[in-house]
Design a protein around this motif. Sequence first.
Motif, PDB file in Angstrom:
ATOM      1  N   ARG A   4       9.081  -0.031  23.856  1.00 55.48           N
ATOM      2  CA  ARG A   4       8.610   1.355  23.951  1.00 55.48           C
ATOM      3  C   ARG A   4       7.114   1.395  24.282  1.00 55.48           C
ATOM      4  NH1 ARG A   4       5.718   4.285  20.586  1.00 55.48           N
ATOM      5  NH2 ARG A   4       5.820   2.697  18.975  1.00 55.48           N
ATOM      6  N   ARG A   5       6.333   0.560  23.597  1.00 56.61           N
ATOM      7  CA  ARG A   5       4.889   0.532  23.861  1.00 56.61           C
ATOM      8  C   ARG A   5       4.599  -0.117  25.212  1.00 56.61           C
ATOM      9  NH1 ARG A   5       3.522  -1.220  17.645  1.00 56.61           N
ATOM     10  NH2 ARG A   5       3.256   0.874  16.794  1.00 56.61           N
ATOM     11  N   GLN A   6       5.320  -1.198  25.527  1.00 56.44           N
ATOM     12  CA  GLN A   6       5.085  -1.904  26.801  1.00 56.44           C
ATOM     13  C   GLN A   6       5.286  -0.977  27.988  1.00 56.44           C
ATOM     14  OE1 GLN A   6       7.378  -5.542  27.093  1.00 56.44           O
ATOM     15  NE2 GLN A   6       6.644  -6.308  25.128  1.00 56.44           N
ATOM     16  N   LEU A  16      -1.206  -0.790  17.905  1.00 58.52           N
ATOM     17  CA  LEU A  16      -0.634  -0.693  16.555  1.00 58.52           C
ATOM     18  C   LEU A  16      -0.511   0.774  16.159  1.00 58.52           C
ATOM     19  CD1 LEU A  16      -2.694  -3.437  14.643  1.00 58.52           C
ATOM     20  CD2 LEU A  16      -0.282  -3.561  15.280  1.00 58.52           C
ATOM     21  N   ALA A  17       0.319   1.027  15.156  1.00 60.34           N
ATOM     22  CA  ALA A  17       0.486   2.394  14.664  1.00 60.34           C
ATOM     23  C   ALA A  17      -0.736   2.816  13.848  1.00 60.34           C
ATOM     24  CB  ALA A  17       1.733   2.478  13.791  1.00 60.34           C
ATOM     25  N   ALA A  18      -1.230   4.023  14.105  1.00 61.78           N
ATOM     26  CA  ALA A  18      -2.350   4.560  13.327  1.00 61.78           C
ATOM     27  C   ALA A  18      -2.008   4.579  11.842  1.00 61.78           C
ATOM     28  CB  ALA A  18      -2.678   5.977  13.803  1.00 61.78           C
ATOM     29  N   GLN A  68       7.753   7.347  12.987  1.00 59.33           N
ATOM     30  CA  GLN A  68       6.503   6.601  12.805  1.00 59.33           C
ATOM     31  C   GLN A  68       5.586   7.390  11.869  1.00 59.33           C
ATOM     32  OE1 GLN A  68       5.143   4.248  16.056  1.00 59.33           O
ATOM     33  NE2 GLN A  68       3.071   5.050  15.936  1.00 59.33           N
ATOM     34  N   GLY A  69       5.029   6.689  10.888  1.00 59.87           N
ATOM     35  CA  GLY A  69       4.120   7.352   9.945  1.00 59.87           C
ATOM     36  C   GLY A  69       4.803   7.974   8.740  1.00 59.87           C
ATOM     37  N   ILE A  70       6.136   7.888   8.695  1.00 64.90           N
ATOM     38  CA  ILE A  70       6.846   8.473   7.552  1.00 64.90           C
ATOM     39  C   ILE A  70       7.297   7.363   6.590  1.00 64.90           C
ATOM     40  CG2 ILE A  70       8.863   9.807   6.791  1.00 64.90           C
ATOM     41  CD1 ILE A  70       8.824  11.282   9.432  1.00 64.90           C
ATOM     42  N   ILE A  71       7.060   7.574   5.322  1.00 60.73           N
ATOM     43  CA  ILE A  71       7.531   6.653   4.289  1.00 60.73           C
ATOM     44  C   ILE A  71       8.821   7.221   3.719  1.00 60.73           C
ATOM     45  CG2 ILE A  71       7.051   5.666   2.015  1.00 60.73           C
ATOM     46  CD1 ILE A  71       4.048   5.820   2.719  1.00 60.73           C
ATOM     47  N   GLU A  76      -4.478   3.119   9.011  1.00 57.66           N
ATOM     48  CA  GLU A  76      -5.128   4.031   8.055  1.00 57.66           C
ATOM     49  C   GLU A  76      -4.715   3.704   6.621  1.00 57.66           C
ATOM     50  OE1 GLU A  76      -4.368   8.035   9.436  1.00 57.66           O
ATOM     51  OE2 GLU A  76      -5.597   7.751  11.232  1.00 57.66           O
ATOM     52  N   ARG A  77      -3.439   3.445   6.422  1.00 58.09           N
ATOM     53  CA  ARG A  77      -2.991   3.171   5.049  1.00 58.09           C
ATOM     54  C   ARG A  77      -3.548   1.861   4.529  1.00 58.09           C
ATOM     55  NH1 ARG A  77       2.705   5.831   6.159  1.00 58.09           N
ATOM     56  NH2 ARG A  77       2.244   7.882   5.293  1.00 58.09           N
ATOM     57  N   LEU A  78      -3.852   0.933   5.433  1.00 63.36           N
ATOM     58  CA  LEU A  78      -4.451  -0.336   5.006  1.00 63.36           C
ATOM     59  C   LEU A  78      -5.962  -0.232   4.884  1.00 63.36           C
ATOM     60  CD1 LEU A  78      -2.389  -2.902   7.081  1.00 63.36           C
ATOM     61  CD2 LEU A  78      -2.472  -2.709   4.589  1.00 63.36           C
ATOM     62  N   ALA A  88       0.849  -1.202   0.000  1.00 68.10           N
ATOM     63  CA  ALA A  88       0.000   0.000   0.000  1.00 68.10           C
ATOM     64  C   ALA A  88       0.883   1.250   0.000  1.00 68.10           C
ATOM     65  CB  ALA A  88      -0.920  -0.013   1.216  1.00 68.10           C
ATOM     66  N   GLN A  89       1.949   1.226   0.784  1.00 66.84           N
ATOM     67  CA  GLN A  89       2.822   2.397   0.871  1.00 66.84           C
ATOM     68  C   GLN A  89       3.555   2.628  -0.444  1.00 66.84           C
ATOM     69  OE1 GLN A  89       3.469   2.841   5.613  1.00 66.84           O
ATOM     70  NE2 GLN A  89       5.127   1.774   4.594  1.00 66.84           N
ATOM     71  N   THR A  90       3.987   1.541  -1.060  1.00 69.03           N
ATOM     72  CA  THR A  90       4.699   1.680  -2.326  1.00 69.03           C
ATOM     73  C   THR A  90       3.755   2.180  -3.415  1.00 69.03           C
ATOM     74  OG1 THR A  90       6.212  -0.045  -1.639  1.00 69.03           O
ATOM     75  CG2 THR A  90       6.164   0.451  -3.987  1.00 69.03           C
ATOM     76  N   LYS A 115      10.461   4.247  10.127  1.00 66.89           N
ATOM     77  CA  LYS A 115      10.768   3.845  11.511  1.00 66.89           C
ATOM     78  C   LYS A 115      11.475   2.491  11.575  1.00 66.89           C
ATOM     79  CE  LYS A 115       6.662   1.547  13.364  1.00 66.89           C
ATOM     80  NZ  LYS A 115       5.763   1.475  14.501  1.00 66.89           N
ATOM     81  N   ASP A 116      11.414   1.726  10.490  1.00 73.13           N
ATOM     82  CA  ASP A 116      12.099   0.435  10.466  1.00 73.13           C
ATOM     83  C   ASP A 116      13.489   0.511   9.843  1.00 73.13           C
ATOM     84  OD1 ASP A 116       9.823  -0.719  11.585  1.00 73.13           O
ATOM     85  OD2 ASP A 116       8.929  -1.117   9.628  1.00 73.13           O
ATOM     86  N   MET A 117      13.926   1.701   9.497  1.00 75.42           N
ATOM     87  CA  MET A 117      15.246   1.815   8.852  1.00 75.42           C
ATOM     88  C   MET A 117      16.369   1.916   9.878  1.00 75.42           C
ATOM     89  SD  MET A 117      14.767   4.200   5.561  1.00 75.42           S
ATOM     90  CE  MET A 117      16.293   3.603   4.801  1.00 75.42           C
TER      91      MET A 117
HETATM   92  N1  LIG Z   1       7.222  -2.309  13.073  1.00 70.79           N
HETATM   93  C1  LIG Z   1       6.288  -2.608  12.037  1.00 70.79           C
HETATM   94  C2  LIG Z   1       5.732  -1.384  11.424  1.00 70.79           C
HETATM   95  N2  LIG Z   1       6.503  -0.574  10.687  1.00 70.79           N
HETATM   96  C3  LIG Z   1       5.739   0.498  10.287  1.00 70.79           C
HETATM   97  C4  LIG Z   1       4.456   0.312  10.795  1.00 70.79           C
HETATM   98  C5  LIG Z   1       3.321   1.220  10.616  1.00 70.79           C
HETATM   99  C6  LIG Z   1       3.558   2.387   9.689  1.00 70.79           C
HETATM  100  C7  LIG Z   1       4.425   3.450  10.287  1.00 70.79           C
HETATM  101  O1  LIG Z   1       4.531   3.568  11.516  1.00 70.79           O
HETATM  102  O2  LIG Z   1       5.006   4.202   9.507  1.00 70.79           O
HETATM  103  C8  LIG Z   1       4.442  -0.886  11.505  1.00 70.79           C
HETATM  104  C9  LIG Z   1       3.294  -1.508  12.184  1.00 70.79           C
HETATM  105  C10 LIG Z   1       3.056  -0.994  13.574  1.00 70.79           C
HETATM  106  O3  LIG Z   1       4.001  -0.585  14.262  1.00 70.79           O
HETATM  107  O4  LIG Z   1       1.909  -1.032  14.033  1.00 70.79           O
END
Ligand SMILES: NCc1[nH]cc(CCC(=O)O)c1CC(=O)O
Length: 350
Positions: A166-168, A204-206, A249-252, A210-212, A54-56, A119-121
Amino acid sequence: MRVENGHGKNKPNIRKFAENDMADGFNSDDLDCESGGQKKTVKVGTRGSKLALAQTELVIKALNERFSQVDFQMVTMSTRGDRDTSRALLEFGGKAVFVEEFEEAILKGDIDIAVHSAKDMPMEIMEGLTISGTLPRACPQDVFIYKSGRSFDRNDSFVVGTSSLRRQYQIRDMYPNAECKNLRGNVGTRIQKLEDGEYDAIILAAAGLERLGVIEDKGNDSTECFEVHKDELTFRYISTESMLPAACQGIIAIETRTYGEAYDMVRTINDTEAYTQLTCEREVLSRLNAGCHEPIGVYSELHGDHMKISLMKADAASSDKEKDEEIQIHRKTVEGNNAEWEQLVEALIK
Ligand SMILES: NCc1[nH]cc(CCC(=O)O)c1CC(=O)O
């Protein structure tokens, strides 16, 4: 052989882009797109998860709007991180296990562009490559999801699914008796596990939701707490104050070589605000020397020239990992002019 032009630093430089923004000067007519009636092809690498696809698609849509005569082809790749989901690999390889293969593919010329969740980079980007652009940022908030009708009082005991420290730590700051259990898999699988009753709530991340299309894009940039109800589920957006998001988070993030046609194209769709946030939040992580499993939240808010950067760091008071540790959460916020973001970062981390 082209010589690198000095854009090849691992760390993108906001000012450099501001002075030398290709977006205005670059003209798609300059591209030799239709030589011999053949459309020019640009290969865009993506992971195969629904969210990644979806992001791509969003990136390709933005590129297509600018370069209608170019054929942007999606190339789905599985990474070491996708193939081997053992914890050990992830811990050993960190975030790089999801990104390295894309970087090698760009350097080999198999793809021209790679699309990632920023955020995964990992902090380190391979030499010769750069984050050349971002799309506008989605909502940065985390969402607490549960079956509608259930309520959660501060002292209730219940089970929350999330693998992120971080979430825990932050959810246990809100609900001291909550028990956190690991939750893996893609977004759809995780929601299924909630529906199956394996957890009382999940986080989960908004942005992903939302993107899904799991929930509608709320279309405003509030960072406050509010709820959305859908299909017997309640999606409670947690305020960023209580649940600071992961950096970026939320950035492509869109990665290419540090020069060339793909780089130039991506520069034209770059969202400067999201790019500034990405640069700033990655700088905070880098200055803290943070690996990917450390419980750190970072969020930079931009309102015109005004920037506010917040940091959440957690550490265990006891070094005894077996014991139910007392977690100390440290929060700090700095504000100032966005032109001085580097000094703000400095003040934030000290
Ligand atoms: N770690 C997995 C991941 N990597 C990016 C997102 C959501 C999209 C984003 O945060 O950009 C998610 C899922 C989540 O954390 O719920």
